[in-house]
Motif scaffolding. Structure first.
Motif, PDB file in Angstrom:
ATOM      1  N   VAL A  36      33.813  20.297   9.125  1.00  0.00           N
ATOM      2  CA  VAL A  36      33.398  19.300  10.111  1.00  0.00           C
ATOM      3  C   VAL A  36      32.060  18.756   9.635  1.00  0.00           C
ATOM      4  N   THR A  37      32.031  17.474   9.320  1.00  0.00           N
ATOM      5  CA  THR A  37      30.777  16.863   8.891  1.00  0.00           C
ATOM      6  C   THR A  37      30.108  16.275  10.128  1.00  0.00           C
ATOM      7  N   VAL A  38      28.872  16.700  10.321  1.00  0.00           N
ATOM      8  CA  VAL A  38      28.179  16.468  11.592  1.00  0.00           C
ATOM      9  C   VAL A  38      27.162  15.351  11.433  1.00  0.00           C
ATOM     10  N   SER A  39      27.197  14.407  12.349  1.00  0.00           N
ATOM     11  CA  SER A  39      26.238  13.312  12.239  1.00  0.00           C
ATOM     12  C   SER A  39      24.960  13.690  12.957  1.00  0.00           C
ATOM     13  N   SER A  40      23.858  13.169  12.451  1.00  0.00           N
ATOM     14  CA  SER A  40      22.567  13.551  13.028  1.00  0.00           C
ATOM     15  C   SER A  40      21.652  12.344  13.228  1.00  0.00           C
ATOM     16  N   PHE A  60      34.889  14.914  11.901  1.00  0.00           N
ATOM     17  CA  PHE A  60      33.459  14.603  12.072  1.00  0.00           C
ATOM     18  C   PHE A  60      33.045  14.591  13.538  1.00  0.00           C
ATOM     19  N   THR A  61      31.730  14.642  13.716  1.00  0.00           N
ATOM     20  CA  THR A  61      31.170  14.528  15.065  1.00  0.00           C
ATOM     21  C   THR A  61      30.253  13.311  15.101  1.00  0.00           C
ATOM     22  N   CYS A  62      29.983  12.808  16.299  1.00  0.00           N
ATOM     23  CA  CYS A  62      29.030  11.705  16.431  1.00  0.00           C
ATOM     24  C   CYS A  62      27.980  12.059  17.471  1.00  0.00           C
ATOM     25  N   GLY A  63      26.738  11.814  17.104  1.00  0.00           N
ATOM     26  CA  GLY A  63      25.649  12.119  18.032  1.00  0.00           C
ATOM     27  C   GLY A  63      24.318  11.898  17.369  1.00  0.00           C
TER      28      GLY A  63
END
Ligand SMILES: [Zn+2]
Ligand SMILES: [Zn+2]
Length: 264
Positions: A36-40, A60-63
């Protein structure tokens, strides 16, 4: 081969610009079933979405990271909503509170954390939490915003048994990183065997937090194997058992098992 999984990496960061595809290939060779590639940072969610679209085992995540909280606007919220609608978006994150670096004012961090929990509730997605030296405020906000309804993950879990118990009581999962392999792991080494096997995840937080003996060097998802081995040693179980559980738990919390349930 044992199916390992990395619940939290930052593959879009510039540290991977020179050899991103080779890093991803090594992860696959190491037996990773998921990354899971996490946005920062601002604009990262779109880059994560592009990368996930090109690799079947990457989601992926968005945030917006708490460090970036002061840059949160209604326009940013709108872009996160759009990214969250992508089929490969699995969570809102990483979001939370960082009172160690205090790169954004604390009041602002609290507000933006609440706002992004709201986004997750609206999108019916779980959240990925970053919390540092802010346990009490984090737990209070999660309760007030009724985050237990959406659930999620405490990434790079850094607490002891007491904090673990509170996270678990709220229905959240604990994701362990390379910090658990450090000699000064402290109470963290007690939390890993304490947490039930069906509530733990493994992560790298790559390019950061390389596990021992790679500490100080750039980290990458393939090294999640070292994290799983350390948890297995602390729990006195075979590494396969930890890896299989972490992968199953990742699929459960991010709803990869039965996508039909997404939005239910
Ligand atoms: Zn973090
Ligand atoms: Zn992170």
């Amino acid at each position: 081969m044992t199916a390992h999984s990395d619940s939290h990496a930052h593959l879009t960061l510039e540290q991977f610009d020179a050899d991103r595809e080779a890093v991803i290939a090594r992860a696959r060779d190491a037996g990773l079933a998921h990354i899971v590639t996490v946005s920062s940072y601002l604009g990262d969610a779109e880059r994560c979405a592009d990368l996930a679209a090109r690799h079947d085992f990457i989601h992926f995540t968005c945030g917006l990271h708490p460090h970036e909280a002061r840059r949160f606007t209604e326009e940013v919220a709108e872009s996160l909503r759009a990214a969250a609608a992508c089929p490969k978006a699995v969570a809102i994150g990483e979001i939370g509170l960082d009172f160690h670096y205090d790169l954004s004012p604390r009041e602002h961090q609290r507000e933006v954390f609440r706002a992004q929990i709201g986004l997750a509730r609206a999108a019916r997605l779980p959240i990925v939490i970053h919390t540092r030296e802010a346990w009490d405020d984090t737990f209070a906000i999660l309760r007030e915003e009724e985050a237990a309804a959406i659930g999620g993950v405490f990434h790079c879990f850094s607490g002891g048994i007491e904090e673990a118990r509170q996270c678990l009581d709220l229905g959240f999962y604990l994701s362990f990183a390379g910090t658990i392999t450090f000699k000064n792991a402290g109470v963290l080494a007690e939390a890993a065997p304490y947490a039930p096997l069906d509530r733990i995840l493994t992560e790298t937080d790559a390019p950061f937090l390389s596990p021992h003996p790679f500490r100080g060097r750039r980290n990458e998802p393939a090294r999640v194997v070292v994290v799983a081995e350390r948890i297995a040693a602390l729990r006195m179980v075979p590494v396969d058992e930890v890896a299989a559980a972490a992968t199953r738990n990742l699929e459960t919390v991010f709803r990869l098992v039965d996508p039909g349930k997404r939005g239910a």
